[in-house]
Design a protein around this motif. Structure first.
Motif, PDB file in Angstrom:
ATOM      1  N   THR A 119       0.912  -1.132   0.007  1.00  0.00           N
ATOM      2  CA  THR A 119       0.077  -0.020   0.128  1.00  0.00           C
ATOM      3  C   THR A 119       0.961   1.135   0.153  1.00  0.00           C
ATOM      4  N   ARG A 122       3.426   2.175  -3.749  1.00  0.00           N
ATOM      5  CA  ARG A 122       3.127   2.397  -4.991  1.00  0.00           C
ATOM      6  C   ARG A 122       3.274   3.924  -5.192  1.00  0.00           C
ATOM      7  N   ARG A 127      -1.125   5.267  -7.660  1.00  0.00           N
ATOM      8  CA  ARG A 127      -2.098   5.769  -6.643  1.00  0.00           C
ATOM      9  C   ARG A 127      -3.394   6.139  -7.554  1.00  0.00           C
ATOM     10  N   ASP A 131      -6.939   4.596  -7.490  1.00  0.00           N
ATOM     11  CA  ASP A 131      -7.942   5.639  -6.981  1.00  0.00           C
ATOM     12  C   ASP A 131      -8.938   5.567  -7.893  1.00  0.00           C
ATOM     13  N   ASP A 164      -9.565  11.974  -3.569  1.00  0.00           N
ATOM     14  CA  ASP A 164      -8.302  11.381  -3.793  1.00  0.00           C
ATOM     15  C   ASP A 164      -7.896  11.272  -5.145  1.00  0.00           C
ATOM     16  N   GLU A 265      -6.088   3.208   3.469  1.00  0.00           N
ATOM     17  CA  GLU A 265      -5.398   2.421   2.271  1.00  0.00           C
ATOM     18  C   GLU A 265      -5.426   1.126   2.370  1.00  0.00           C
ATOM     19  N   TYR A 269      -6.516  -0.814  -0.945  1.00  0.00           N
ATOM     20  CA  TYR A 269      -5.717  -1.798  -1.248  1.00  0.00           C
ATOM     21  C   TYR A 269      -6.434  -3.301  -1.489  1.00  0.00           C
TER      22      TYR A 269
END
Length: 308
Positions: A119, A122, A127, A131, A164, A265, A269
């Motif tokens: 997690t 990345r 990310r 997301d 995000d 997170e 993940y």
């Protein structure tokens, strides 16, 4: 522990690492991932260069023999030895602190400061990609056109994921700005597959120092009072050190908004892994249908872009 046993334990620890997890070298802090293990080597790939390297069993034996003689100072590790040291700390009989790596029968396997969970490993583009995938999966299951009708959990997830994606994509956009400016000349446009950009210039003004400004005003007979006013920073200092009340010098308007205070997170993940597993589990016919659907979408986009 005998060398053969330690080697077997190291291989098992490497094979047990979660997909996407990385190790970092103790001194240079270079990230690398475990690609595979074999009877005589552990193959790693460095994330900063893409370099693939084999860490040989006999070299591990040499390093372990040195540890049997006593602890090894981390700052003295040579670049070629660093990845060996990081991998060794995965074993349950070796431990490390800020200064040394040492043999320790009470060490806990896998508990090493040189291990970065998937997690956290990345990079920013990954990310944003992840997301965006999560947001797309969420949008498939809810009616985002009517947020007020959503249950609280879904509405919260929509807000967090949209936030995000926004912040991550904005950072990614800024990282592309300078390379683009180097390629765009004055009055030039660059055309990509999905859009067009051009060079734009805007001015940002800030006052010169007070002495320079007042000198220019005095030279032209302009009263200084025309440009002097309340300095907010100085006013805040006065509020802090006197009994002056804020409402005596400020008009205060309250703005109520939603603030994102945390992101799970690990849960994100885990959800990503579930999506990836479902894709992998698609039967051949379903996979082919999905590919055809994607091809059809791509064809329609191409046609729309060509028509525009």
């Amino acid at each position: 522990m005998e060398p053969d046993d330690t080697w077997t334990a190291l291989r098992k620890q490497c094979e047990a690492l979660e997909p996407g997890a990385e190790l970092i070298t103790p001194v240079s802090e270079r990230p690398f991932g475990i690609e595979r293990t074999a009877e005589d080597r552990i193959v790693v790939r460095f994330g900063d260069s893409g370099e693939r390297r084999s860490l040989w069993r006999e070299q591990f034996v040499v390093f372990l023999e040195r540890l049997d003689e006593g602890s090894i100072a981390i700052e003295q590790l040579q670049p070629g030895v660093e990845p060996y040291a990081s991998v060794v700390t995965l074993a349950d009989t070796y431990a490390t602190d800020d200064e040394t790596i040492r043999y320790d029968v009470d060490a806990a396997g896998g508990e090493t400061p040189f291990l970065v969970p998937a997690t956290d490993a990345r990079d920013p583009p990954q990310r944003v990609h992840d997301d965006a995938m999560l947001l797309a999966a969420l949008l498939e299951g809810i009616d985002a056109d009517d947020p007020a009708a959503l249950d609280t959990d879904s509405l919260t997830d929509l807000y967090v994921l949209a936030s995000d994606v926004q912040h991550g994509s904005d950072r990614l956009r800024r990282s592309a700005r300078e390379p683009l400016l180097e390629r765009i000349g004055p009055d030039q446009r660059l055309h990509g597959r999905y859009g067009t950009v051009r060079r734009t210039t805007r001015e940002r003004r800030r006052p010169k120092d007070a002495e320079t400004v007042f000198a220019a005003l005095d030279e032209r007979g302009i009263p200084r009072e025309w440009v002097t006013g309340i300095d907010r920073d100085k006013l805040d200092v006065v509020l802090a050190v006197t009994d002056l009340e804020e409402n005596e010098v400020y008009d205060v308007d309250e703005d109520v908004y939603v603030q994102k205070t945390g992101v799970d997170e690990d849960e994100k993940y885990s959800r990503l892994q579930g999506i990836a597993d479902r894709i992998d589990d698609l039967e051949d016919t379903e996979g082919e249908a999905l590919r055809e659907e994607l091809d059809d979408i791509e064809d329609r986009l191409e046609a729309a872009l060509s028509a525009g």
